[in-house]
Design a protein around this motif. Structure first.
Motif, PDB file in Angstrom:
ATOM      1  N   PHE A 144      29.689  41.623  38.286  1.00 20.55           N
ATOM      2  CA  PHE A 144      30.592  42.778  38.323  1.00 20.55           C
ATOM      3  C   PHE A 144      31.449  42.819  37.052  1.00 20.55           C
ATOM      4  O   PHE A 144      31.982  41.793  36.628  1.00 20.55           O
ATOM      5  N   PRO A 145      31.565  44.015  36.431  1.00 22.12           N
ATOM      6  CA  PRO A 145      32.273  44.081  35.144  1.00 22.12           C
ATOM      7  C   PRO A 145      33.790  43.970  35.289  1.00 22.12           C
ATOM      8  O   PRO A 145      34.489  44.977  35.346  1.00 22.12           O
ATOM      9  N   THR A 146      34.298  42.763  35.351  1.00 23.55           N
ATOM     10  CA  THR A 146      35.744  42.596  35.430  1.00 23.55           C
ATOM     11  C   THR A 146      36.142  41.207  34.948  1.00 23.55           C
ATOM     12  O   THR A 146      35.310  40.324  34.838  1.00 23.55           O
TER      13      THR A 146
ATOM     14  N   MET B  59      43.861  41.562  42.295  1.00 19.18           N
ATOM     15  CA  MET B  59      43.474  42.239  43.532  1.00 19.18           C
ATOM     16  C   MET B  59      44.309  41.731  44.707  1.00 19.18           C
ATOM     17  O   MET B  59      44.521  42.434  45.680  1.00 19.18           O
TER      18      MET B  59
ATOM     19  N   TYR C 241      47.299  43.924  45.813  1.00 18.44           N
ATOM     20  CA  TYR C 241      47.082  45.316  46.234  1.00 18.44           C
ATOM     21  C   TYR C 241      48.118  45.802  47.237  1.00 18.44           C
ATOM     22  O   TYR C 241      48.588  46.925  47.161  1.00 18.44           O
TER      23      TYR C 241
ATOM     24  N   GLY D  83      49.724  49.014  45.875  1.00 20.75           N
ATOM     25  CA  GLY D  83      49.264  50.247  46.502  1.00 20.75           C
ATOM     26  C   GLY D  83      48.333  51.009  45.579  1.00 20.75           C
ATOM     27  O   GLY D  83      47.713  50.444  44.682  1.00 20.75           O
ATOM     28  N   LEU D  84      48.279  52.335  45.784  1.00 21.56           N
ATOM     29  CA  LEU D  84      47.334  53.138  45.017  1.00 21.56           C
ATOM     30  C   LEU D  84      47.750  53.286  43.559  1.00 21.56           C
ATOM     31  O   LEU D  84      46.945  53.151  42.655  1.00 21.56           O
ATOM     32  N   LEU D  85      49.029  53.596  43.326  1.00 16.16           N
ATOM     33  CA  LEU D  85      49.391  54.068  41.994  1.00 16.16           C
ATOM     34  C   LEU D  85      50.554  53.350  41.322  1.00 16.16           C
ATOM     35  O   LEU D  85      50.896  53.663  40.190  1.00 16.16           O
TER      36      LEU D  85
ATOM     37  N   LEU E 108      40.920  58.572  39.857  1.00 14.32           N
ATOM     38  CA  LEU E 108      42.166  57.958  39.389  1.00 14.32           C
ATOM     39  C   LEU E 108      43.010  57.452  40.550  1.00 14.32           C
ATOM     40  O   LEU E 108      43.470  56.311  40.547  1.00 14.32           O
ATOM     41  N   VAL E 109      43.210  58.311  41.551  1.00 14.31           N
ATOM     42  CA  VAL E 109      44.098  57.964  42.662  1.00 14.31           C
ATOM     43  C   VAL E 109      43.533  56.789  43.466  1.00 14.31           C
ATOM     44  O   VAL E 109      44.261  55.881  43.846  1.00 14.31           O
ATOM     45  N   PHE E 110      42.222  56.801  43.712  1.00 10.95           N
ATOM     46  CA  PHE E 110      41.633  55.759  44.551  1.00 10.95           C
ATOM     47  C   PHE E 110      41.002  54.637  43.734  1.00 10.95           C
ATOM     48  O   PHE E 110      40.173  53.896  44.232  1.00 10.95           O
TER      49      PHE E 110
ATOM     50  N   ARG F 235      42.052  51.691  42.579  1.00 10.56           N
ATOM     51  CA  ARG F 235      42.179  50.305  43.039  1.00 10.56           C
ATOM     52  C   ARG F 235      41.337  50.018  44.285  1.00 10.56           C
ATOM     53  O   ARG F 235      40.549  49.071  44.273  1.00 10.56           O
ATOM     54  N   PRO F 236      41.489  50.811  45.372  1.00 14.51           N
ATOM     55  CA  PRO F 236      40.639  50.515  46.533  1.00 14.51           C
ATOM     56  C   PRO F 236      39.142  50.641  46.231  1.00 14.51           C
ATOM     57  O   PRO F 236      38.343  49.855  46.753  1.00 14.51           O
TER      58      PRO F 236
ATOM     59  N   LYS G 134      37.626  50.013  43.345  1.00 18.29           N
ATOM     60  CA  LYS G 134      37.203  48.848  42.574  1.00 18.29           C
ATOM     61  C   LYS G 134      37.154  47.612  43.469  1.00 18.29           C
ATOM     62  O   LYS G 134      36.171  46.868  43.457  1.00 18.29           O
ATOM     63  N   ILE G 135      38.216  47.382  44.248  1.00 14.02           N
ATOM     64  CA  ILE G 135      38.271  46.170  45.067  1.00 14.02           C
ATOM     65  C   ILE G 135      37.160  46.178  46.112  1.00 14.02           C
ATOM     66  O   ILE G 135      36.462  45.186  46.300  1.00 14.02           O
TER      67      ILE G 135
ATOM     68  N   THR H 266      34.352  47.768  46.055  1.00 14.10           N
ATOM     69  CA  THR H 266      33.028  47.690  45.436  1.00 14.10           C
ATOM     70  C   THR H 266      32.710  46.248  45.053  1.00 14.10           C
ATOM     71  O   THR H 266      31.594  45.782  45.217  1.00 14.10           O
TER      72      THR H 266
ATOM     73  N   ILE I  44      42.349  47.754  53.163  1.00 15.72           N
ATOM     74  CA  ILE I  44      41.644  48.887  52.564  1.00 15.72           C
ATOM     75  C   ILE I  44      40.596  49.379  53.562  1.00 15.72           C
ATOM     76  O   ILE I  44      39.791  48.578  54.048  1.00 15.72           O
TER      77      ILE I  44
ATOM     78  N   LEU J  28      35.147  47.279  33.873  1.00 15.57           N
ATOM     79  CA  LEU J  28      34.885  48.520  34.583  1.00 15.57           C
ATOM     80  C   LEU J  28      35.613  49.706  33.958  1.00 15.57           C
ATOM     81  O   LEU J  28      35.059  50.799  33.831  1.00 15.57           O
ATOM     82  N   GLU J  29      36.866  49.477  33.527  1.00 15.65           N
ATOM     83  CA  GLU J  29      37.645  50.557  32.932  1.00 15.65           C
ATOM     84  C   GLU J  29      36.912  51.119  31.709  1.00 15.65           C
ATOM     85  O   GLU J  29      36.772  52.329  31.550  1.00 15.65           O
TER      86      GLU J  29
END
Lengths: 271, 309
Positions: free
Chosen positions: A109-111, A119, A122, A126-128, B172-174, B176-177, B179-180, B182, B193, B240-241
């Motif tokens: 996985f590309p990270t 992670m 999280y 949260g989301l943003l 954009l909004v989703f 993080r969830p 990526k995590i 996946t 999540i 990934l980015e």
């Protein structure tokens, strides 16, 4: 649900809920998990006290991982209840950290290492919400505790198996949980990693946090853990290593699959 | 480049580019989840749904098309289950059978129905009508500021722009969830999540991209754009980015280069007519993937694959 599965559930009956205090990190009652018609975990009751380190052991296919996954809601429970610090699992998520089996993800996985550890943040981000320096510091601190601080910017596929396992542990540490559930953290790792992981886990225990490991190496149980739970679909024994980890309970759990000579070699306290 | 370009080429270029972006964005995640075939599948299933929706409503407006495509997707899922159970065939093969059968059924239906007064025929289904999306109201670059001329832009442009914008915002909004879950679905579930909803949302997003793009550019581009730009992008980077940005770059490059080559390439080679823009865009994306396979910096797998327990 198939007819046989329903029969299994009704056969077992309703679980009797007993009051479990907020001081008990994890309690399962009448936990039954089944894939298709075949139960892989059947009516298991267990309590894991605060500040304890428990090894869940049993033969291959005994339902050790399934038990952990059912506790975490990753696989559905057929029946039974899971109580985390006196609350249902869903409301106590924040206090639990899970370390899956290393082989359960694709390491191509590309990270980067630091991204995987982040992670674990999280629930805070949260989301943003923006990643602040303090978030990065927390992730780096966790990496430091498992001896991987120098690898933060590496691509995860470049790591050895043991290093990957330590990254997974660092992600769990970043979550700041009180209850750690680990699925075979010592499987296929090098000696340095094994030492690093056990040091971290023992430090967690000193800090009154609770550790539960699915474990496969019978030889290290007495050194690493203070409590043990033996399962083979059903629970065969549970308690302090000194009393529950005996030749008799092992023989019962493993059936004929564990040679008597193997048991002799273990450092067991005879009952 | 003057008035001719604005009238004839500007809108098809923009629509082709937007369609490529809308498909490539979810394509990145589909590929990492080993679900790349879903994009292919969706674009096939869409056809009979759109034809049936047209036969019922008599229009090719957005909502009937979307509902028709959604209905066809549901039929496809039921069909796959039925083939799997009744024929005792492995899931991959059942999928392949169901999607090609539905697409073939869509083609037959299309041939038998009177669609002469709308842009709906077998050729259109395969490679769209990109070249015909001409901006009749324009008379030069100045038209971009002319309200009246702007009102005459092909409706496909607005639709495609809106869909692409929504997909970009959702990504954009989703982020993080997405990526995590996946990377590590089991862990993602334990931190709250909703992995099933995220996975379903991704497929729905891909379906919306496919339907919107299908209308303007046909299924060939849709299939190519779900897979080629993200697959080539994965070979360019290990983050990934960066992969997402590379995939957008390759999608835009394919759309622009493909459109230009389709229009002028045959003339340069001494031929007479232009070739299908959709076909050329898909071809260019394939060539880019081929070049990436040969020369990109991160061509070899470095991590161990996941082993199901």
């Amino acid at each position: 649900m198939s007819a046989a599965a329903i029969e299994l559930a009704t056969d077992h009956g309703e679980t009797v809920e007993t009051a479990i205090g907020a001081d008990v990190p994890l309690a399962v009652q009448g936990l039954t998990v089944s894939y298709g018609d075949k139960p892989v975990v059947f009516s298991v009751d267990a309590t894991f006290p605060a500040g304890s380190m428990t090894a869940i052991i049993g033969p291959n296919g005994a339902g050790k991982s399934s038990l952990l996954k059912a506790v975490l809601g990753i696989v559905p429970k057929l029946s039974g209840s899971v109580t985390v610090f006196g609350k249902p699992f869903e409301t106590a998520r924040r206090r639990i950290a899970y370390v899956p089996q290393r082989a359960s993800v694709d390491w191509d996985f590309p990270t980067r290492v630091i991204d995987v550890v982040m992670m674990g943040l999280y629930r805070d981000l949260g989301l943003l919400r923006l990643v602040r320096p303090r978030h990065r510091e927390r992730a780096l601190d966790s990496l430091d505790r498992v001896g991987m601080a120098d690898f933060a910017d590496r691509q995860i596929g470049q790591l050895s198996g043991g290093q990957q396992q330590r990254v997974f542990l660092a992600r769990a540490l970043t979550q700041g949980a009180d209850l750690f559930l680990l699925d075979e953290p010592f499987a296929g790792v090098d000696a340095a990693t094994e030492k690093a992981i056990i040091t971290v886990l023992k430090a967690l225990k000193e800090d009154n946090r609770t550790v539960v490991c699915v474990h496969h190496d019978l030889a290290t149980v007495t050194d690493y853990f203070d409590r043990v739970m033996l399962i083979n679909v059903r629970k065969f024994a549970e308690g302090p290593v000194a009393s529950a980890f005996s030749a008799e309970t092992l023989q019962a759990t493993y059936g004929g699959r564990l040679a008597a000579t193997h048991i002799d070699q273990l450092d067991l306290v005879s009952a | 480049m003057g008035a001719d370009f604005v009238i004839l080429s500007l809108t098809p270029l923009l629509i082709g580019t937007l369609a490529a972006i809308a498909c490539a964005l979810p394509g990145n995640f589909l590929i990492l989840r080993r679900q790349a075939l879903i994009g292919d599948a969706i674009s096939h299933v869409v056809l009979p749904g759109i034809v049936v929706a047209f036969l019922i409503t008599g229009t090719t407006s957005t909502w009937p098309m979307m509902l028709g495509a959604a209905g066809a997707a549901i039929v496809a899922v039921i069909l796959i289950e039925a083939i799997k159970r009744l024929g005792r065939i492995e899931p991959g093969a059942a999928m392949g059978v169901a999607f090609t059968a539905l697409f073939a059924f869509g083609v037959l239906l299309l041939e038998q129905s009177d669609t002469s007064n709308v842009h709906l025929d077998v050729e259109h289904a395969l490679y769209g009508n990109l070249e015909s999306l001409i901006w009749f109201g324009a008379d030069g670059w100045g038209s971009l500021l002319d309200r009246q001329a702007l009102a005459e832009l092909p409706p496909e442009l607005g639709r495609m722009a809106a869909v692409t914008a929504v997909i970009a915002i959702l990504t954009l909004v989703f982020w993080r969830p997405l990526k995590i879950s996946t990377f590590d679905e089991g862990f993602a579930g334990t931190i709250g999540i909703p992995t099933a909803a995220i996975g379903f949302g991704l497929v729905v997003t891909a379906a919306v991209a496919a339907v919107a793009a299908f209308d303007a550019v046909g299924s060939i581009i849709v299939i190519a754009m779900f897979i080629c730009p993200p697959a080539a992008a994965r070979l360019m980077t290990n983050r990934l980015e960066a992969q997402i940005w590379w995939s957008l770059f390759f999608a835009i490059l394919s759309a622009v280069l493909g459109f230009v080559l389709a229009g002028y390439g045959p003339l340069w080679l001494g031929g007479e007519d232009a070739v299908s823009a959709a076909g050329m865009i898909a071809t260019v994306s394939g060539v880019i993937l081929g070049l990436a396979c040969l020369y990109a910096p991160h061509r070899t797998r470095i991590g161990a694959p996941a082993t199901p327990d």
